[in-house]
Write a protein that holds these residues in place. Structure first.
Motif, PDB file in Angstrom:
ATOM      1  N   GLY A  53      75.336  15.683  75.619  1.00  0.00           N
ATOM      2  CA  GLY A  53      76.413  15.035  74.875  1.00  0.00           C
ATOM      3  C   GLY A  53      76.115  13.571  74.618  1.00  0.00           C
ATOM      4  N   HIS A  54      77.142  12.819  74.362  1.00  0.00           N
ATOM      5  CA  HIS A  54      76.987  11.399  74.070  1.00  0.00           C
ATOM      6  C   HIS A  54      76.541  10.630  75.312  1.00  0.00           C
ATOM      7  N   SER A  55      75.954   9.475  75.072  1.00  0.00           N
ATOM      8  CA  SER A  55      75.467   8.635  76.160  1.00  0.00           C
ATOM      9  C   SER A  55      76.605   8.229  77.084  1.00  0.00           C
ATOM     10  N   LYS A  56      76.311   8.205  78.398  1.00  0.00           N
ATOM     11  CA  LYS A  56      77.285   7.785  79.394  1.00  0.00           C
ATOM     12  C   LYS A  56      77.039   6.347  79.847  1.00  0.00           C
ATOM     13  N   LEU A  57      76.204   5.622  79.099  1.00  0.00           N
ATOM     14  CA  LEU A  57      75.836   4.263  79.468  1.00  0.00           C
ATOM     15  C   LEU A  57      77.024   3.314  79.341  1.00  0.00           C
ATOM     16  N   ASN A  58      77.223   2.490  80.365  1.00  0.00           N
ATOM     17  CA  ASN A  58      78.199   1.399  80.314  1.00  0.00           C
ATOM     18  C   ASN A  58      77.419   0.100  80.098  1.00  0.00           C
ATOM     19  N   LEU A  59      77.573  -0.483  78.911  1.00  0.00           N
ATOM     20  CA  LEU A  59      76.738  -1.602  78.468  1.00  0.00           C
ATOM     21  C   LEU A  59      77.565  -2.871  78.300  1.00  0.00           C
ATOM     22  N   LEU A  60      77.042  -3.978  78.849  1.00  0.00           N
ATOM     23  CA  LEU A  60      77.662  -5.293  78.687  1.00  0.00           C
ATOM     24  C   LEU A  60      76.707  -6.187  77.912  1.00  0.00           C
ATOM     25  N   LEU A  61      77.191  -6.757  76.789  1.00  0.00           N
ATOM     26  CA  LEU A  61      76.402  -7.680  75.974  1.00  0.00           C
ATOM     27  C   LEU A  61      76.984  -9.081  76.114  1.00  0.00           C
ATOM     28  N   LEU A  62      76.155 -10.036  76.546  1.00  0.00           N
ATOM     29  CA  LEU A  62      76.575 -11.430  76.696  1.00  0.00           C
ATOM     30  C   LEU A  62      75.757 -12.283  75.731  1.00  0.00           C
ATOM     31  N   GLN A  63      76.448 -12.980  74.804  1.00  0.00           N
ATOM     32  CA  GLN A  63      75.757 -13.756  73.775  1.00  0.00           C
ATOM     33  C   GLN A  63      76.290 -15.179  73.735  1.00  0.00           C
ATOM     34  N   ARG A 112      82.434 -24.029  72.644  1.00  0.00           N
ATOM     35  CA  ARG A 112      82.125 -24.367  74.032  1.00  0.00           C
ATOM     36  C   ARG A 112      82.967 -23.585  75.027  1.00  0.00           C
ATOM     37  N   ASP A 113      84.232 -23.418  74.733  1.00  0.00           N
ATOM     38  CA  ASP A 113      85.124 -22.758  75.693  1.00  0.00           C
ATOM     39  C   ASP A 113      85.807 -21.524  75.115  1.00  0.00           C
ATOM     40  N   LYS A 114      85.351 -21.060  73.938  1.00  0.00           N
ATOM     41  CA  LYS A 114      86.002 -19.912  73.310  1.00  0.00           C
ATOM     42  C   LYS A 114      85.006 -18.752  73.159  1.00  0.00           C
ATOM     43  N   TYR A 115      85.531 -17.542  73.431  1.00  0.00           N
ATOM     44  CA  TYR A 115      84.707 -16.338  73.351  1.00  0.00           C
ATOM     45  C   TYR A 115      85.450 -15.261  72.568  1.00  0.00           C
ATOM     46  N   ILE A 116      84.682 -14.389  71.942  1.00  0.00           N
ATOM     47  CA  ILE A 116      85.241 -13.192  71.322  1.00  0.00           C
ATOM     48  C   ILE A 116      84.798 -12.004  72.166  1.00  0.00           C
ATOM     49  N   THR A 117      85.764 -11.235  72.620  1.00  0.00           N
ATOM     50  CA  THR A 117      85.460 -10.061  73.442  1.00  0.00           C
ATOM     51  C   THR A 117      85.840  -8.805  72.678  1.00  0.00           C
ATOM     52  N   LYS A 118      84.880  -7.872  72.540  1.00  0.00           N
ATOM     53  CA  LYS A 118      85.093  -6.616  71.815  1.00  0.00           C
ATOM     54  C   LYS A 118      84.728  -5.446  72.717  1.00  0.00           C
ATOM     55  N   ALA A 119      85.471  -4.359  72.537  1.00  0.00           N
ATOM     56  CA  ALA A 119      85.206  -3.148  73.312  1.00  0.00           C
ATOM     57  C   ALA A 119      85.059  -1.956  72.372  1.00  0.00           C
ATOM     58  N   VAL A 120      84.080  -1.110  72.660  1.00  0.00           N
ATOM     59  CA  VAL A 120      83.851   0.120  71.893  1.00  0.00           C
ATOM     60  C   VAL A 120      83.762   1.272  72.887  1.00  0.00           C
ATOM     61  N   ASN A 121      84.533   2.320  72.631  1.00  0.00           N
ATOM     62  CA  ASN A 121      84.555   3.535  73.469  1.00  0.00           C
ATOM     63  C   ASN A 121      85.077   3.245  74.882  1.00  0.00           C
ATOM     64  N   ARG A 122      85.793   2.131  75.038  1.00  0.00           N
ATOM     65  CA  ARG A 122      86.384   1.783  76.325  1.00  0.00           C
ATOM     66  C   ARG A 122      87.520   0.796  76.099  1.00  0.00           C
ATOM     67  N   GLU A 123      88.291   0.519  77.145  1.00  0.00           N
ATOM     68  CA  GLU A 123      89.398  -0.422  77.068  1.00  0.00           C
ATOM     69  C   GLU A 123      88.900  -1.827  77.409  1.00  0.00           C
ATOM     70  N   LEU A 124      89.588  -2.856  76.858  1.00  0.00           N
ATOM     71  CA  LEU A 124      89.290  -4.233  77.225  1.00  0.00           C
ATOM     72  C   LEU A 124      89.718  -4.483  78.667  1.00  0.00           C
ATOM     73  N   PRO A 125      88.956  -5.232  79.429  1.00  0.00           N
ATOM     74  CA  PRO A 125      89.341  -5.497  80.823  1.00  0.00           C
ATOM     75  C   PRO A 125      90.598  -6.360  80.891  1.00  0.00           C
ATOM     76  N   VAL A 126      91.372  -6.141  81.934  1.00  0.00           N
ATOM     77  CA  VAL A 126      92.590  -6.928  82.115  1.00  0.00           C
ATOM     78  C   VAL A 126      92.241  -8.357  82.505  1.00  0.00           C
ATOM     79  N   SER A 127      91.305  -8.500  83.408  1.00  0.00           N
ATOM     80  CA  SER A 127      90.894  -9.827  83.867  1.00  0.00           C
ATOM     81  C   SER A 127      89.721 -10.322  83.018  1.00  0.00           C
ATOM     82  N   LYS A 128      89.709 -11.611  82.734  1.00  0.00           N
ATOM     83  CA  LYS A 128      88.629 -12.209  81.955  1.00  0.00           C
ATOM     84  C   LYS A 128      87.555 -12.853  82.822  1.00  0.00           C
ATOM     85  N   SER A 129      87.746 -12.864  84.126  1.00  0.00           N
ATOM     86  CA  SER A 129      86.779 -13.516  85.010  1.00  0.00           C
ATOM     87  C   SER A 129      85.572 -12.612  85.229  1.00  0.00           C
ATOM     88  N   LEU A 130      84.375 -13.227  85.265  1.00  0.00           N
ATOM     89  CA  LEU A 130      83.138 -12.484  85.472  1.00  0.00           C
ATOM     90  C   LEU A 130      82.826 -12.467  86.969  1.00  0.00           C
TER      91      LEU A 130
END
Length: 649
Positions: free
Chosen positions: A270-280, A309-327
């Motif tokens: 089936g489809h890939s089960k990979l959980n991928l995080l992209l940081l740019q 400097r202090d602003k980010y765009i966070t996108k999610a595909v095939n999953r939900e956005l995390p509740v917490s923004k802390s890494l």
């Protein structure tokens, strides 16, 4: 001590050291003195009488030498045996040399067909169901002649002979060194590679290669020359167990002659089960294409892109956005792979960097795309500290020309194959790896052998650093297969290992054939059961612990038919895993099987050349009682002769 001295080929002195040599010299010196005295004493006596006394003296000396040297005698010269294997050409020059007057019992046939048995009048005693039976039928083989395709390396291990001769059959046409991706996800490409071998081809001949999908549609077409190495790739659209067909034809003006037709089994999950995080650190063309490719494969993706400097765009595909923004550690633990540019990593706080590294130690994989933040001269003048990646990778800086030139790439696909796109060049950063240690593994390198993507173990995880900047160009230029194969290999070798299938098929795919045993293993405990599903129902396999790995248990099954087989692993009656594999016909992939047997047989012949002809099994010790009897008898007769001779004088 000398291991042994062979007097002619029938008499062996296994013990022939310094002390034995001295003792023999003393014996023959005494013999010479005795013969001289006897000749003087018996002067005037008849010649026959003197020769009799001389013979008794010599017998005493030989008996003493025998007791000292303990000789062995050859009991048999060893039988000459002919073993006829598959594809033997009965009109060949080598077979015509066989002396037909030899006993029929010296001819053996390995797995002959019914037609061969009837045509050549083969008796039951001459039929071998396995090569190991030859040594049982002929315990002492002096000269073994093997005709035909020969034997595999495992089959040779069961055979022993003084002299081995191999008369090979004619090479058949086919694909040599076939390799292909055994399992892919939907949206990924499988790859096949091999080398074309046409036995009667001319240098000017051109052949047509076609890859045909399970529906009978041609999906790849290419012109090939004989002995050319080739690669093809295709993206299946449906999941399941599929059979593709590789077809090679001779390109004539009037008619197309199919020369080779082989099946290729591919398991599409089936489809890939990979959980991928992209940081740019900024919108990136490279990571945008990776995002789109992974999303099409079904991966669960979270991308975090810095726009100021202090602003980010966070996108999610095939999953939900995390509740917490802390890494933090909890955040990173939900991913299998992080792909980030070096500048973004340098801007993480100390706590975020520590959380990332701690999760890598637990198994998380990370691929870093190199950029200018890794340049030492830049970090010295910046407000940030030198990049923490310098602790893991020693980097240097090539000349401007060398660093800017596009390179041709090669990489391992994770299945034992090597991918080398010949027409695709990729740009790179003006950085190079220096002083590689043993902990670094080259994942991708240039045609000159320079590493361009390397990885190193970090705890249970891996960190990889890529100097490439133009891989996305493959995707935009239409070379989507190489782009997909590149990232499939990177993910397979760096990402966190998910739940691996505990069922393992140990043999190569093309060697799983009807009439052969298939080795199967599992990773599991005592309560696990491996069920072998055939058309006739299910069969519980008897598992035995593997010597090499204590946590692995293995079994073997005989493949009785061509087609797909299913395996089911149960734990306390519940199905825990499933696996499918395909069994090919006996005639499939004949060229590769023949080539493997050729190599094994020629190596065995080479290893047998120059071996000592002295073999413990061919010689037996002479009973020392005969030596003692000869010594006592001869010495007694000499004593009587002296007594009688003294009285006569």
């Amino acid at each position: 001590m000398i291991d042994g001295v062979l007097l002619s080929e029938y008499l062996l002195f296994p013990e022939f050291g310094g002390l034995q040599v001295i003792a023999v010299i003393i014996v023959f010196s005494s013999l010479l003195i005795s013969l001289t005295n006897t000749s003087s004493r018996l002067k005037g006596i008849s010649r026959k009488y003197r020769w009799l006394v001389f013979s008794l003296n010599l017998s005493v000396a030989l008996a003493l030498c025998g007791l000292i040297l303990k000789p062995e005698i050859k009991v048999s010269e060893g039988k000459k045996v002919y073993l006829i294997t598959a594809n033997t050409d009965f009109s060949s020059e080598g077979l015509n040399k066989i002396n037909t007057k030899l006993s029929r019992a010296s001819f053996y046939w390995l797995e002959p067909t019914t037609e061969m048995i009837e045509s050549y009048g083969i008796t039951g005693e001459q039929v071998l169901l396995s090569a190991a039976q030859l040594q049982i039928r002929e315990p002492s083989i002096g000269h073994l002649v093997v005709l035909g395709d020969g034997l595999t390396e495992n089959e040779w291990q069961a055979i022993s002979a003084e002299i081995i001769e191999f008369i090979p059959s004619s090479r058949v046409s086919g694909i040599l060194s076939p390799e292909w991706t055994q399992q892919v996800n939907i949206g990924e490409y499988f790859r096949f590679s091999g080398r074309l071998n046409i036995s009667d081809a001319k240098s000017s001949d051109v052949f047509e290669m076609q890859l045909i999908d399970p529906a009978g549609q041609m999906v790849v077409k290419r012109a090939l020359l004989n002995a050319e190495f080739f690669e093809v790739s295709h993206r299946p659209k449906l999941s399941g167990n599929h059979l593709y067909r590789l077809q090679i034809s001779r390109m004539n003006k009037t008619i197309k002659q199919v020369l080779i037709s082989e099946e290729i089994d591919v398991e599409v999950t089936g489809h890939s089960k990979l959980n991928l995080l992209l940081l740019q650190s900024a919108p990136s063309f490279e990571l945008k294409n990776l995002h789109n490719w992974a999303a099409a494969s079904g991966a669960k993706i979270l991308s975090k892109i810095q726009i100021s400097r202090d602003k980010y765009i966070t996108k999610a595909v095939n999953r939900e956005l995390p509740v917490s923004k802390s890494l933090d550690l909890e955040f990173f633990s939900s991913f299998d792979l992080v792909v980030a540019d070096a500048r973004m990593l340098s801007q993480l706080s100390e706590s975020e960097t520590e959380a990332l590294i701690n999760e890598v130690n637990k198994g998380l994989g990370m691929i870093v795309i190199a950029d200018n933040s890794l340049l030492v001269q830049n970090t010295a003048s910046a407000k940030i500290k030198p990049h923490w990646l310098h602790r893991h990778f020693q980097l240097g800086y090539p000349s401007p020309k060398e660093g800017s030139e596009p390179v041709q790439l090669s990489w391992h696909d994770g299945n034992g194959g090597l991918v080398s796109p010949r027409e695709s060049l990729v740009s790179r950063r003006a950085i190079k790896f220096e002083h590689q240690d043993r902990q670094l593994i080259s994942l991708v390198y240039s045609s000159k052998g320079e590493p361009l993507v390397v990885s190193r173990a970090q705890g249970k995880g891996k960190i990889a650093l890529s100097l490439l900047t133009g891989v996305a160009g493959w995707s935009t230029s239409g070379d989507k297969s190489n782009y997909s194969l590149f990232w499939q290999a990177m993910i397979k070798q760096v990402a966190r290992l998910g739940e691996m299938n505990p069922i393992i098929a140990l043999d190569q795919r093309h060697s799983s054939k009807v009439g052969k045993a298939q080795r199967l293993c599992i990773r599991g405990g005592d309560k696990h059961e491996l069920i072998f599903l055939n058309h006739g129902g299910g069969q519980k396999l008897k598992l035995s612990p593997a010597l090499s790995e204590p946590n692995r248990k293995c079994a073997q099954v005989w493949l009785t038919r061509e087609g797909w087989y299913q395996l089911s692993l149960k734990n306390n009656g519940l199905v825990e895993a499933k696996k499918a594999f395909y069994s090919y016909s006996k005639e499939a992939w004949h060229a590769q099987e023949q080539n493997e047997k050729f190599i094994a047989s020629l190596n065995r012949v080479k290893n047998s050349e120059g071996q000592s002809r002295i073999s413990v099994g061919d010689f037996t010790p002479i009973n020392l009682w005969w030596m003692w009897s000869l010594f006592i008898l001869s010495a007694s007769l000499l004593w009587l002769e002296r007594k009688l001779g003294h009285k006569e004088s």
